[in-house]
Structures are given as structure tokens and as C-alpha cells.
Enzyme design. Sequence first.
Site, short mmCIF file in Angstrom:
data_model
loop_
_atom_site.label_atom_id
_atom_site.label_comp_id
_atom_site.label_asym_id
_atom_site.label_seq_id
_atom_site.Cartn_x
_atom_site.Cartn_y
_atom_site.Cartn_z
CD GLN A 1 5.51 -11.38 9.51
OE1 GLN A 1 6.22 -12.31 9.20
NE2 GLN A 1 4.21 -11.52 9.58
CD GLU B 1 3.13 -13.69 4.63
OE1 GLU B 1 4.00 -13.01 5.17
OE2 GLU B 1 3.38 -14.48 3.70
CG ASP C 1 4.09 -9.60 6.15
OD1 ASP C 1 3.97 -8.75 5.25
OD2 ASP C 1 3.18 -9.90 6.94
N GLY D 1 11.83 -30.68 -7.09
CA GLY D 1 13.18 -30.60 -7.64
C GLY D 1 13.51 -31.87 -8.42
N GLY D 2 14.78 -32.10 -8.65
CA GLY D 2 15.20 -33.26 -9.42
C GLY D 2 15.15 -34.55 -8.64
N1 COA Z 1 2.91 10.04 13.68
C1 COA Z 1 1.78 10.40 13.02
N2 COA Z 1 1.24 9.66 12.05
C2 COA Z 1 1.85 8.52 11.71
C3 COA Z 1 3.03 8.09 12.33
C4 COA Z 1 3.58 8.91 13.36
N3 COA Z 1 4.67 8.58 14.02
N4 COA Z 1 3.41 6.92 11.79
C5 COA Z 1 2.48 6.62 10.86
N5 COA Z 1 1.55 7.59 10.80
C6 COA Z 1 0.40 7.65 9.91
C7 COA Z 1 0.81 7.62 8.46
O1 COA Z 1 1.27 8.89 8.07
C8 COA Z 1 -0.50 7.22 7.81
O2 COA Z 1 -1.34 8.37 7.72
P1 COA Z 1 -2.14 8.78 6.37
O3 COA Z 1 -2.89 7.58 5.93
O4 COA Z 1 -3.01 9.91 6.84
O5 COA Z 1 -1.15 9.20 5.37
C9 COA Z 1 -1.15 6.33 8.87
O6 COA Z 1 -0.38 6.50 10.08
C10 COA Z 1 -1.21 4.84 8.64
O7 COA Z 1 -0.29 4.36 7.70
P2 COA Z 1 -0.65 3.09 6.80
O8 COA Z 1 0.61 2.54 6.34
O9 COA Z 1 -1.64 3.48 5.76
O10 COA Z 1 -1.31 2.05 7.83
P3 COA Z 1 -2.59 1.10 7.62
O11 COA Z 1 -2.77 0.44 8.95
O12 COA Z 1 -3.77 1.78 7.06
O13 COA Z 1 -2.09 0.02 6.55
C11 COA Z 1 -0.63 -1.71 5.71
C12 COA Z 1 -1.24 -1.05 6.94
C13 COA Z 1 0.37 -2.75 6.19
C14 COA Z 1 -1.75 -2.39 4.88
C15 COA Z 1 0.07 -0.64 4.83
O14 COA Z 1 0.96 0.06 5.65
C16 COA Z 1 0.80 -1.21 3.63
O15 COA Z 1 0.20 -1.61 2.63
N6 COA Z 1 2.13 -1.21 3.70
C17 COA Z 1 2.99 -1.65 2.59
C18 COA Z 1 2.99 -3.15 2.42
C19 COA Z 1 3.35 -3.86 3.68
O16 COA Z 1 4.38 -3.66 4.28
N7 COA Z 1 2.49 -4.82 4.05
C20 COA Z 1 2.81 -5.81 5.05
C21 COA Z 1 2.63 -5.36 6.41
S1 COA Z 1 3.22 -6.66 7.43
#
Ligand code: COA
Length: 415
Positions: free
Chosen positions: A17, A139, A168, A247-248
Site C-alpha cells: 500500500q 500499517e 501506509d 484543538g482550541g
Molecule cells: N523479481 C525478483 N524478485 C523480486 C522482484 C522481482 N521483480 N521484486 C521483489 N523481489 C524480491 C525482493 O528482491 C525481495 O527478495 P530478498 O528478500 O531475497 O531480498 C523479495 O522479493 C521480497 O521483498 P520484501 O520487501 O522483503 O517483501 P516481504 O513481503 O517480505 O515484506 C514488507 C513486505 C511490506 C513488510 C516490506 O517490504 C517492508 O517492510 N517494506 C518497507 C515498509 C513498507 O513499505 N511497509 C508498508 C507496506 S504497505
Amino acid sequence: MGKALDGVRILDFTHVQSGPTCTQLLAWFGADVIKVERVGAGDITRDQLRDIPDADSLYFTMLNGNKRSVTIDTKHAQGKGVLERLIRDCDVLVENFAPGALERMGFSWERIQALNPRMIVASVKGFGPGPYEDCKVYENVAQCVGGAASTTGFDDGPPVVSGAQIGDSGTGLHLALGIVTALYQRVHTGRGQKVLAAMQDGVLNLCRVKLRDQQRLARTGVMKEYPQYPNASFGEAVPRAGNASGGGQPGWILKCRGWETDPNAYIYFIAQAPVWERICKLIGREEWIDHPDYATPNARLPRLKEIFGEIECWTMKRSKFEAMAVLNRYDIPCGPILSMKEIATDESLRASGTIVEVDHPVRGKYLTVGNPIKLSDSPTEVMRSPLLGEHTDEVLAEFGYSHDEILALRVAGAI
Ligand code: COA
């Protein structure tokens, strides 16, 4: 008519998101947003909370309108080659991977700069630099660590998270502003830069009035504008506000006719000082106008519970819309509690383009929230979200790949 961000090309590595909110906003302003998704899978939200089998979820479709979708395996050697070409010719790379994921893919800031010194690299992360910088965040975690949850809810209950996705979508908004600002600075410097919006920081920015109150509380020991005052005693930290306006101008949510069966038959009422006399006349308490216990805002503070109780006797005799109509006539600030059902059918929100119906080739018509920011010279045309990889061939051709090269990349599993 042209669009404000015409000519800006965004390489969109966002998912879920926070990041997609940011890039959808930029797309609404006219940027060409190229969403890079995993081959065969795409953004995880495509199949989360599905309401129609095999159709992209509303979660995905409502956050990814106006974008193009390409699939690239960025861990595949040839996929990395494609990505390099895209990086060379785009203006902004936006990502909200877990910390370190972009680097693990082989695209550190230094590497991206070497490929394209003008590129702006914009990231959402859960936390900024510090002890939690490597943590994944969603979030509600952001709402908790940004100070929002501790101040939301009622004083006799646990912390509460809000339905407004301030962690988010709120951080996505912050990031979008950072990107546009960096684009503006690039006009003068010719250089890209890193843009970071941490979710904890974004939530705290939206909660800054609570940090204001923390300092007031530390100095005075009370928060007089809360209707629970003086019945409640205050601790060391800003308490949960209930429905106090904070607020106020004191405010509270009051029952309206039908509240016994309708969970949204309520109105938010602000006892604004400049219209105090009108409030008193309306509810039949003219004696409060000059009475020393009620005549001034400070005199009213310890009596807010009683005052709102009296006003509620008036609102309970009317529907929330009737109350709104009368109160507006007297210029008294108020707002009915609108349910999502009521918002979905609100004609004025449809007319202003804030609620938009779009057509999708698989799911059919769906409602989405349009651009809440209206520019007079850059009108937003809200378009449906792309299917997974719908634009891979089109985009690669624009970046100089021949038909045969695209075919070879597909056979190799790189796109
Ligand atoms: N091709 C190949 N691999 C891909 C890719 C693509 N096109 N796009 C993504 N990937 C891989 C990434 O390289 C990563 O691999 P790695 O862990 O081996 O390095 C993997 O997909 C997943 O990425 P990640 O971001 O760790 O996803 P997740 O599902 O484990 O975590 C979140 C999700 C949201 C918790 C995390 O992305 C996060 O903390 N993001 C920052 C904060 C954020 O935006 N949070 C709110 C989300 S609404």
C-alpha cells in the site's frame, strides 16, 4: 490539456500500500509510472482479499490505477540487464521493499548513480536510521510506533488504531512530495538524490499536535480541553483523546435520532467560541450566554461534559442530516458520521471526481477513490489498474528492445 508531470518516467518497484499510494498519485498528475512486478506473481496484493475469483483484488486495483505493468525477474541475469536499461532512461525509482532488498538485487544507490546520475531513488521504510532501521513494518505497526495508537481510543480502554491508513497511505503522500521536491531541485543541480520517508516519521508528523500536548501536559499536568476533565486524572503521557477535538475549539460526537439501531447515527459537534450565543439559542439555553460559568471558553472547559450532554438532547431529536442542515444555517461547525455505504453513493463526491467508477476487463466496474488533490491546469483522468505484465512488450519496445529480443527474454524467463 497537458498534465503537470508529463514527461516524468517513474520506475515503480512498490508493492502493497504505502509505495503504490505514492506512485498512483504521481501517475494521476501525469507521470508515466512503470510498475515492475515479479514474473507470474506480481504485487502480492493482486490476490489478497479477493472478492471475485481470478480477478485482481480491490486492494490492488484501487492503489494501482493509471500505471503500466511490466514483469521482470530482477534476480535473473538478463532481467537485471533490462532493469539497467530502464534505470538509465527513467527519472525516478520508487521502492518500498524491506530494508536491504534493493541492494541484494544488486542495485545499491552507488550502482544506480553510476548508471544514471540524474535518477532520484525514493524509498518508504518502516523506520529511519537507528536501532529499528532493519525492521519490516506494516500499517498498524507504524501507527503504534509513530505515537498515534497511544493517543487514540477512550481513556478507559486499550490503544486503538485508526481506519485512516496514516502509516501506509500517509507515508506514500509524504514520499510523493519528496519526489516532486527532488525533481524540482534537479532542475537546478542536474543531479538525482535519495528520498526517504520512514513510516514512523510520517505518522509522527501527522500526530505532531500530540507531541505539542505532551509538552503542555508536562508543564501544566492537565489537558483542560478534554471533556473528561476534571473528572479524569492525567498521567505522565498524553492520554487517549476519545472524541475530543484536541484543538482550541471543543468538540464531541453526539447521538442523533436512530442511534439505538444505526451505529452511525451520530454527528460531530464543535462548540466553537464565536458561535456560542447561537448554540445556546438553538438548544434553548439562552441563560448560558451571559452566565459567568458558561459565557467564556475558559469557564466552559470544566463543564464540557454537561454542555455536550445538553446539546445531545437537541441532536437526538433529529437525524444526523437534519441536524447538519440546521447547524449549517447557524454557521455552527459539525459533520455527520458518514458510513462507507453512504460515501459510496454520495453524489457530490462522484461529481467532484473523488469517488470514481472505472471499468476493468476482468472484474468489471468498480469504485475507486480519485485524486483528492485537484489542479486546475492538470485534471486527473482516473484509469483502471493494469493486468499483470500487460505492458511488458510495449514498454520494452519503447526502451529499444526488438520483437525478437523480447521473445528471447521471455523464453529465458527474465520477463
Ligand atoms: N523479481 C525478483 N524478485 C523480486 C522482484 C522481482 N521483480 N521484486 C521483489 N523481489 C524480491 C525482493 O528482491 C525481495 O527478495 P530478498 O528478500 O531475497 O531480498 C523479495 O522479493 C521480497 O521483498 P520484501 O520487501 O522483503 O517483501 P516481504 O513481503 O517480505 O515484506 C514488507 C513486505 C511490506 C513488510 C516490506 O517490504 C517492508 O517492510 N517494506 C518497507 C515498509 C513498507 O513499505 N511497509 C508498508 C507496506 S504497505
